[in-house]
Design a protein around this motif. Sequence first.
Motif, mmCIF file in Angstrom:
data_model
loop_
_atom_site.group_PDB
_atom_site.id
_atom_site.type_symbol
_atom_site.label_atom_id
_atom_site.label_comp_id
_atom_site.label_asym_id
_atom_site.label_seq_id
_atom_site.Cartn_x
_atom_site.Cartn_y
_atom_site.Cartn_z
ATOM 1 N N ILE A 87 39.704 49.424 41.550
ATOM 2 C CA ILE A 87 38.436 48.285 42.012
ATOM 3 C C ILE A 87 38.705 48.311 43.154
ATOM 4 O O ILE A 87 38.519 48.541 44.416
ATOM 5 C CB ILE A 87 39.986 47.391 42.022
ATOM 6 C CG1 ILE A 87 41.091 46.943 41.101
ATOM 7 C CG2 ILE A 87 39.766 45.834 42.329
ATOM 8 C CD1 ILE A 87 42.654 46.673 41.050
ATOM 9 N N ASP A 88 36.828 48.075 43.317
ATOM 10 C CA ASP A 88 35.624 48.108 44.317
ATOM 11 C C ASP A 88 35.840 47.334 45.656
ATOM 12 O O ASP A 88 36.223 48.591 46.417
ATOM 13 C CB ASP A 88 34.593 47.658 44.156
ATOM 14 C CG ASP A 88 34.025 48.728 42.904
ATOM 15 O OD1 ASP A 88 34.285 49.489 43.130
ATOM 16 O OD2 ASP A 88 32.976 48.441 42.227
ATOM 17 N N ASN A 89 37.022 46.472 45.288
ATOM 18 C CA ASN A 89 36.721 45.871 46.825
ATOM 19 C C ASN A 89 38.017 45.296 47.610
ATOM 20 O O ASN A 89 39.162 44.712 47.740
ATOM 21 C CB ASN A 89 36.194 43.968 46.719
ATOM 22 C CG ASN A 89 37.242 43.067 45.484
ATOM 23 O OD1 ASN A 89 37.279 44.023 44.366
ATOM 24 N ND2 ASN A 89 37.230 42.258 45.542
ATOM 25 N N VAL A 90 39.599 46.743 46.704
ATOM 26 C CA VAL A 90 40.657 47.148 47.962
ATOM 27 C C VAL A 90 40.821 47.668 48.343
ATOM 28 O O VAL A 90 39.828 48.394 48.170
ATOM 29 C CB VAL A 90 41.100 47.056 46.271
ATOM 30 C CG1 VAL A 90 42.734 47.560 46.533
ATOM 31 C CG2 VAL A 90 41.058 45.534 45.303
ATOM 32 N N ARG A 91 41.208 47.125 49.530
ATOM 33 C CA ARG A 91 41.960 47.742 50.597
ATOM 34 C C ARG A 91 43.469 48.002 51.264
ATOM 35 O O ARG A 91 44.063 46.714 50.817
ATOM 36 C CB ARG A 91 40.810 47.409 52.277
ATOM 37 C CG ARG A 91 39.689 47.581 51.614
ATOM 38 C CD ARG A 91 38.861 49.137 51.792
ATOM 39 N NE ARG A 91 37.276 48.470 51.931
ATOM 40 C CZ ARG A 91 36.998 49.434 50.269
ATOM 41 N NH1 ARG A 91 37.768 49.625 49.891
ATOM 42 N NH2 ARG A 91 36.007 48.814 50.314
ATOM 43 N N ILE A 92 43.762 49.107 51.323
ATOM 44 C CA ILE A 92 45.448 49.056 51.182
ATOM 45 C C ILE A 92 45.997 49.736 52.194
ATOM 46 O O ILE A 92 44.889 51.059 53.225
ATOM 47 C CB ILE A 92 45.730 49.951 50.263
ATOM 48 C CG1 ILE A 92 45.009 49.752 48.625
ATOM 49 C CG2 ILE A 92 47.420 50.344 50.323
ATOM 50 C CD1 ILE A 92 45.652 50.211 47.675
ATOM 51 N N LYS A 93 46.225 49.158 52.907
ATOM 52 C CA LYS A 93 47.212 49.295 54.701
ATOM 53 C C LYS A 93 48.484 50.380 54.047
ATOM 54 O O LYS A 93 49.090 49.488 53.491
ATOM 55 C CB LYS A 93 46.721 48.486 56.019
ATOM 56 C CG LYS A 93 45.394 48.339 55.641
ATOM 57 C CD LYS A 93 46.062 47.299 57.279
ATOM 58 C CE LYS A 93 44.682 46.376 57.121
ATOM 59 N NZ LYS A 93 44.723 45.051 58.833
ATOM 60 N N ILE A 94 49.005 51.665 54.465
ATOM 61 C CA ILE A 94 49.894 51.988 54.496
ATOM 62 C C ILE A 94 50.949 51.584 56.098
ATOM 63 O O ILE A 94 50.035 52.788 56.066
ATOM 64 C CB ILE A 94 50.690 53.146 54.030
ATOM 65 C CG1 ILE A 94 49.653 52.873 52.016
ATOM 66 C CG2 ILE A 94 51.153 53.731 53.965
ATOM 67 C CD1 ILE A 94 49.423 54.232 51.192
#
Length: 175
Positions: A87-94
């Motif tokens: 998904i192009d517009n997904v950013r994940i912070k772990i």
Amino acid sequence: ESKLLENADSIIVMKSSEKHHFEYSSSCEYFTKMKVLDIPAITLQNRVKHEENKLVQNSNTIELVYIGSLPLSIRKPYYGLDLLKEIDNVRIKIVGPIPESIKYLEYCKGLEHVSLTGSVPHETVGTLMHEADILLNFGNNIAEMVPSKIFEYISCGKPILSFSPNNLDPSIYYL
């Protein structure tokens, strides 16, 4: 555990560990003192407090946040991360203690949509959860081990995207 429970007047266990206690404690004298109760009240008071100060986001990016440890023997984030990278517009912070596995660190370095942050103070955790669009959960493969983060996630009132390793993941019951 048995020494402690033998001396208890009353024992409250979570629904997710009911089967475990029935299997391993039913022959013990203290078993009759056990009551199965779950989380009695999850309040939304934190949600209301943060909604008053909600940031206006002018971005088409969907921010997902995972908070907590990722012991790779219990949680496997690979499938979820691979799916979300499509998904192009997904950013994940772990956010949390990062596994020391070289394999895991190198895997995450190859994902431009994922950022790794070490442990942060609990106040920062609250802010990160409330600024996220979606909270991310990688379920446990140990049926009796409910991740405590699930209850904090629920109290935020945010959508939760959860990847379960199997039907025994204890998060499923609560979500």
